[in-house]
Scaffold this active site. Sequence first.
Site: not given
Ligand code: TV1
Ligand code: ZN
Length: 372
Positions: A138
């Site tokens: 990303h």
């Molecule tokens: C801190 C603590 C950060 C607990 C993030 C899940 C956390 C997430 C957390 C989380 C979480 C996302 C969004 C919100 C965009 C944001 C490595 C404004 C329980 C390659 C990345 C996912 C995946 C990002 C990365 C996503 C990869 N989901 N708990 N954050 N909005 N961010 O949705 O592709 O796997 O979830």
């Molecule tokens: Zn992922």
Amino acid sequence: MVLRNRRVAYYYDEDVGSYNYGYDHCMKPFRIRMAHSIITSYGLDKKMSVIRPPRATVQDMTRFHTDDYITYLQRVSPELAEKMPTYNERFLPPLDCPPFDGVYEFCSISAGGSIAGARRINHGESDVVINWAGGLHHAKKGEASGFCYVNDIVLGILELLRYHQRVVYLDIDVHHGDGVEEAFYTTDRVMSVSFHQFGNFFPGTGDIKDVGVERGKYYAVNVPLREGIDDDTYAFVFQRVMRNVMESFRPGAVFMQCGTDSLSGDRLGCFNLSMKGHAACVEFMKSFGVPLFCVGGGGYTIRNVARTWAYETSVLLGEPVEPSLPYNDYYDFYGPEYLLDVPASNMTNMNTREQLEQICSDIYEHLRHVPH
Ligand code: TV1
Ligand code: ZN
Ligand code: CA
């Protein structure tokens, strides 16, 4: 010892497991150390070249990223970030990408492996390379996104492009590989292919209609899927799409992101793949006999991440391993069964045969525009 296996290079830095995004953050670099411990307990390290990667430098990283952003990453710390909140906002999305201790070194290990591994392929020293610390798909040119700060994949592919006219990027992480797709959206030298959960799911991009622009038109392939996809249905779309991609594009190398958040029971993803179903994708890509670079990525149920990357290492080596886990440093994580396998569950598959056939035929139509 079989000579062929020596041609597998495995990049691993012992320090990688010590970096910590924060105690409540779902991204755990420690899972890479757990995978390594299973790999060595099976004795797989004896069958490949294990290499500690040289750390990527600022010069290496700025082949894709902006100077401003990398200079910032080099300097940032939890303390400094607290003093300069506005400076932060420009580069780091809150919560997902915290300015944790050692973030720059962590990135230099991850990117260092992907750059050095690509050079190894370029020089014909290996036909399979593994860097489970890579796969941070990303990260953007001038900012972090979705737990990714430096895009090791873009840097690795840029290196491959020095020697190979055409490179396939393949992404089986449950999230869309947006950073890599964007970096190569206007070129016909990289065909980017992502399979992902689509519909009210991060990052929201990766519609089947997004096919690239200008010279890059029809060189981006997106396979949007619904929740609950199982091994058989995934294999059906995966093999049809990838056979089609490999035949129309004829790449000199394949760079594959093997994110394990597409496994059943992941903390973030909602697919229903077993370890065998996930690894079948790796095995299928290996069968083309084109140099293959496998990196990690997502994966948030860490015992299953470690199991799957260790198993995929054995698949890439062509060395079968026993179904029961040998004793290793983190053995207690794998109870009560202490088995290698990650089974699928009984969740509902929201993808119908008709939808999947439609996806395959849309992609077939797009790829017909790619000159043979
Ligand atoms: C801190 C603590 C950060 C607990 C993030 C899940 C956390 C997430 C957390 C989380 C979480 C996302 C969004 C919100 C965009 C944001 C490595 C404004 C329980 C390659 C990345 C996912 C995946 C990002 C990365 C996503 C990869 N989901 N708990 N954050 N909005 N961010 O949705 O592709 O796997 O979830
Ligand atoms: Zn992922
Ligand atoms: Ca993906």
